[in-house]
Each structure stands twice: as structure tokens, then as C-alpha cells.
Design a protein around this motif. Structure first.
Motif, short mmCIF file in Angstrom:
data_model
loop_
_atom_site.label_atom_id
_atom_site.label_comp_id
_atom_site.label_asym_id
_atom_site.label_seq_id
_atom_site.Cartn_x
_atom_site.Cartn_y
_atom_site.Cartn_z
N PHE A 150 52.97 31.78 45.03
CA PHE A 150 51.81 30.93 45.34
C PHE A 150 51.44 31.00 46.83
CE2 PHE A 150 53.19 29.08 41.35
CZ PHE A 150 51.99 28.75 40.74
N ASP A 151 51.82 32.06 47.51
CA ASP A 151 51.43 32.22 48.91
C ASP A 151 49.91 32.32 49.03
OD1 ASP A 151 52.44 32.85 51.77
OD2 ASP A 151 50.97 34.43 51.36
N ASP A 152 49.34 31.72 50.07
CA ASP A 152 47.88 31.63 50.16
C ASP A 152 47.22 32.93 50.62
OD1 ASP A 152 48.84 31.62 52.70
OD2 ASP A 152 47.75 29.84 53.38
N THR A 158 47.33 34.05 44.08
CA THR A 158 46.12 34.23 44.89
C THR A 158 45.44 35.55 44.56
OG1 THR A 158 47.10 32.91 46.67
CG2 THR A 158 45.24 34.33 47.25
N TRP A 159 46.23 36.60 44.40
CA TRP A 159 45.67 37.92 44.05
C TRP A 159 45.00 37.89 42.68
CZ3 TRP A 159 47.05 41.38 40.12
CH2 TRP A 159 46.48 42.66 40.22
N LYS A 163 40.88 38.35 41.64
CA LYS A 163 40.42 39.36 40.71
C LYS A 163 39.44 38.82 39.67
CE LYS A 163 42.61 42.93 42.31
NZ LYS A 163 41.87 44.12 42.86
N LEU A 164 39.31 37.52 39.58
CA LEU A 164 38.35 36.95 38.64
C LEU A 164 36.93 37.27 39.07
CD1 LEU A 164 39.89 33.38 38.07
CD2 LEU A 164 39.96 35.31 36.48
N PRO A 165 36.01 37.45 38.11
CA PRO A 165 34.59 37.64 38.48
C PRO A 165 34.09 36.46 39.30
CG PRO A 165 34.95 38.18 36.18
CD PRO A 165 36.22 37.57 36.66
N ASP A 166 33.30 36.76 40.31
CA ASP A 166 32.83 35.70 41.20
C ASP A 166 32.05 34.63 40.44
OD1 ASP A 166 34.01 37.05 43.22
OD2 ASP A 166 32.16 37.93 44.03
N ASP A 177 36.52 32.99 46.64
CA ASP A 177 37.51 33.56 47.55
C ASP A 177 38.70 32.61 47.64
OD1 ASP A 177 38.89 34.99 49.39
OD2 ASP A 177 37.59 34.51 51.09
N TRP A 178 39.85 33.07 47.16
CA TRP A 178 41.03 32.22 47.11
C TRP A 178 42.01 32.52 48.25
CZ3 TRP A 178 41.43 28.24 43.70
CH2 TRP A 178 40.50 28.22 42.66
#
Length: 328
Positions: A150-152, A158-159, A163-166, A177-178
Motif C-alpha cells: 500500500f505504498d503511495d 497504487t500501481w 492502471k484503471l481507465p481514467d 492519479d493515485w
């Protein structure tokens, strides 16, 4: 007229089993003495020291070393803790967290145990070995891995979210943007991640214990229930659960004790004792005792209160077990 005289009682008659006193075998007690001595040194003596410290005002390391006098304050530490509204908040956090973790751990561990019982011998051995790796991993090591996940900036979660569609990410979460998102900043999200870590580390023991209990249940009972038309859910509640009730009782008590005392996972994920909104009793005791200015007496009082709560939970379970045995 002849008189009958009673013959004197022989030594053999006096030594009949009815008159013979039971012989006490002292060997088991002698064999237990080394273990009792170790428990007394490693557990009872430190516990007694903590109880004693809770009745003093200790704000200096030199007092602990014995170079300065311990000022006696009696029950003032307990009065101060119990009268603090923040203590009630910490107690609420602890109870809710422990209840949620015990429920999730028992449900998930039981489901895994049922799955292992249905698998073949080789596959069950392989899956059980993989599952036990989580339980065998030290709490500190496992928590460090989860904190990296869970590193920011470079964490796996976060990765994945990046990768999810915007469009989908904006519609569902309100951001695309996470990178730099603080997963541990929100108390609710922090407790969710902490719950995930604790359940991941605890459920293998429950699963293996349930599996061992299932092996003791006669298969004829399950087969008879299925012949009568009972489904899997009905078989579990009508046959499996009543047979394993003592096992589940012990596991619930152990899980409650473990989850009430969670410290390492919270300390590592929170990065110390700065975030007081997520405090629970264990880390609250540590913070009061060792955060500057140190208040060892207050920290010891919190630790004693936590111990009393756990003793009450254990006592309630023992009373329930004794009552069930009397009814049986």
C-alpha cells in the motif's frame, strides 16, 4: 452355653482396598515444576511488576532503575485513565476492531478449513502448507510487506489503481492519479487495511484447527444428513457445528485475546504513535509509557485494564463450558 469370641482383625483385612488410602503420585507435579518455574520468571514476575508500577507515579528512567524513590499515588492512575474521554474512544476502537477481526477470521478460517477437508490428500497438503506460510511469517515481516503493497508511490495497490481507465476511476473514486495517495491517512481506511493484515496472518491457524476438528467428526453423520436431503449449509449447522462447538469456542477466545492485543501491525502501519485517532489499548499503553514525557505508571495502568478485560473474556468462556458440561 458357649460364647463366640470375635477373632482379632488381621493385618491383611485392615489393608483392604476399602480402607486403604489413595496414594498420591507426586511425579507429575515434580515434572511440572520446571515449566511452572519458567512461567513464573517470564510471565508472573513481569506481570506483578506492571501491576505494582500502576500504583506509582513514574516519570523517570532512574526510578525504574531504583536510583530514585517511587512516589505512591494509589488508584490515581486508574482514576485518571478511566475518567479520560479519550480512553473511552480507544476502548471503543479496540472492541469494534476485535469484534470485526474475530468474526472475519472465524468465517474465513472456517471456510478454508471446510475446503481443505474436501480436497484430496495431496492437494490438501499443498494448500495447507501454502496457507501456513502466512501464519508462520513473523508479524513484523508480514506487516512490512503489506505496508509496501500500500505504498503511495511504488506500492502494488497504487500501481493497480493507476492502471484503471481514467473515466472509470473518476466515476467511481473521484480521481484518476493515485500516486501520492495516503492509504493510511484516513482512520476508516487505516482500520480496513489493518484488518486485512491481521486476518491474513490469523486465519491459517483457524483453518488448520477446524480441519483437525473435522477429521474427528464421523463421516457417517454427514452421509446420513445428505441422504435425508440436507444441503451443505444444513449439514454444517445441524451436524458439523454442534460437533465442533468446543473447538469454535476455544478459537473465538484465542482470537479475541490476540486481536485485543494487536500492537506490531498497528505500530508499523501507522509509523509510530503519532496518529492518536487510530489508537487501541495496546498502542495507547505504549504511547503513554514511552512517549515524551514518559508516564510509566499510566501506561502500566492501561496494560492492567487490558489484562483484566481479557481475563473477563476468558472467565466468561470457562463458565459457559462448565455450564454446558453440567447440562450434559
Amino acid at each position: 452355653m458357649s460364647t463366640l469370641t470375635e477373632a482379632p482383625e488381621s493385618a491383611a483385612a485392615r489393608d483392604t482396598p476399602a480402607r486403604r488410602r489413595p496414594r498420591v503420585d507426586r511425579l507429575p507435579y515434580l515434572l511440572l515444576l520446571p515449566c511452572l518455574a519458567i512461567i513464573a520468571v517470564l510471565l508472573l514476575w513481569p506481570l506483578g511488576q506492571v501491576v505494582a508500577m500502576s500504583f506509582y507515579k513514574l516519570n523517570n528512567v532512574r526510578q525504574l532503575r531504583g536510583t530514585r524513590e517511587w512516589p505512591w499515588v494509589g488508584l490515581d492512575n486508574y482514576v485518571q485513565i478511566l475518567g479520560d474521554p479519550f480512553f473511552l474512544k480507544v476502548l471503543r476502537n479496540t472492541v469494534l476492531f476485535a469484534a470485526a477481526n474475530v468474526l472475519l477470521t472465524m468465517v474465513f478460517g472456517t471456510l478454508v478449513g471446510l475446503l481443505l477437508n474436501r480436497l484430496g490428500k495431496k492437494m490438501a497438503t499443498f494448500v495447507a502448507s501454502c496457507v501456513m506460510l502466512a501464519w508462520a511469517t513473523p508479524a513484523l515481516t508480514g506487516t512490512i510487506v503489506w505496508k509496501w503493497i500500500f505504498d503511495d508511490t511504488s506500492g502494488l495497490v497504487t500501481w493497480l489503481f493507476n492502471k484503471l481507465p481514467d473515466g472509470l476511476s473518476n466515476a467511481v473514486f473521484g480521481r484518476s492519479d493515485w500516486t501520492g495517495y495516503g492509504w493510511f491517512n484516513s482512520p476508516l481506511l487505516f482500520f480496513a487495511i489493518l484488518t486485512l493484515v491481521v486476518v491474513w496472518h490469523s486465519f491459517p491457524f483457524i483453518a488448520v484447527s477446524v480441519l483437525a476438528g473435522l477429521k474427528s467428526v464421523p463421516s457417517e453423520l454427514h452421509e446420513a444428513a445428505r441422504v435425508d436431503g440436507a444441503g451443505p449449509w444444513r449439514v454444517f449447522w445441524s451436524v458439523t457445528f454442534p460437533m465442533l462447538r468446543p473447538v469454535f469456542g476455544i478459537l473465538v477466545v484465542l482470537s479475541t485475546i490476540w486481536d485485543f492485543k494487536v500492537f506490531t501491525q498497528q505500530f508499523v502501519l501507522a509509523g509510530g504513535t503519532q496518529d492518536r485517532t487510530t489508537f487501541m489499548l495496546s498502542i495507547y499503553s505504549y504511547a503513554e509509557a514511552f512517549s515524551p514525557p514518559p508516564k510509566y505508571g499510566l501506561g502500566a495502568a492501561i496494560a492492567v485494564i487490558l489484562t483484566l478485560i481479557l481475563l473477563m473474556v476468558t472467565g466468561i468462556y470457562v463458565r459457559m463450558v462448565l455450564r454446558q458440561e453440567e447440562e450434559a
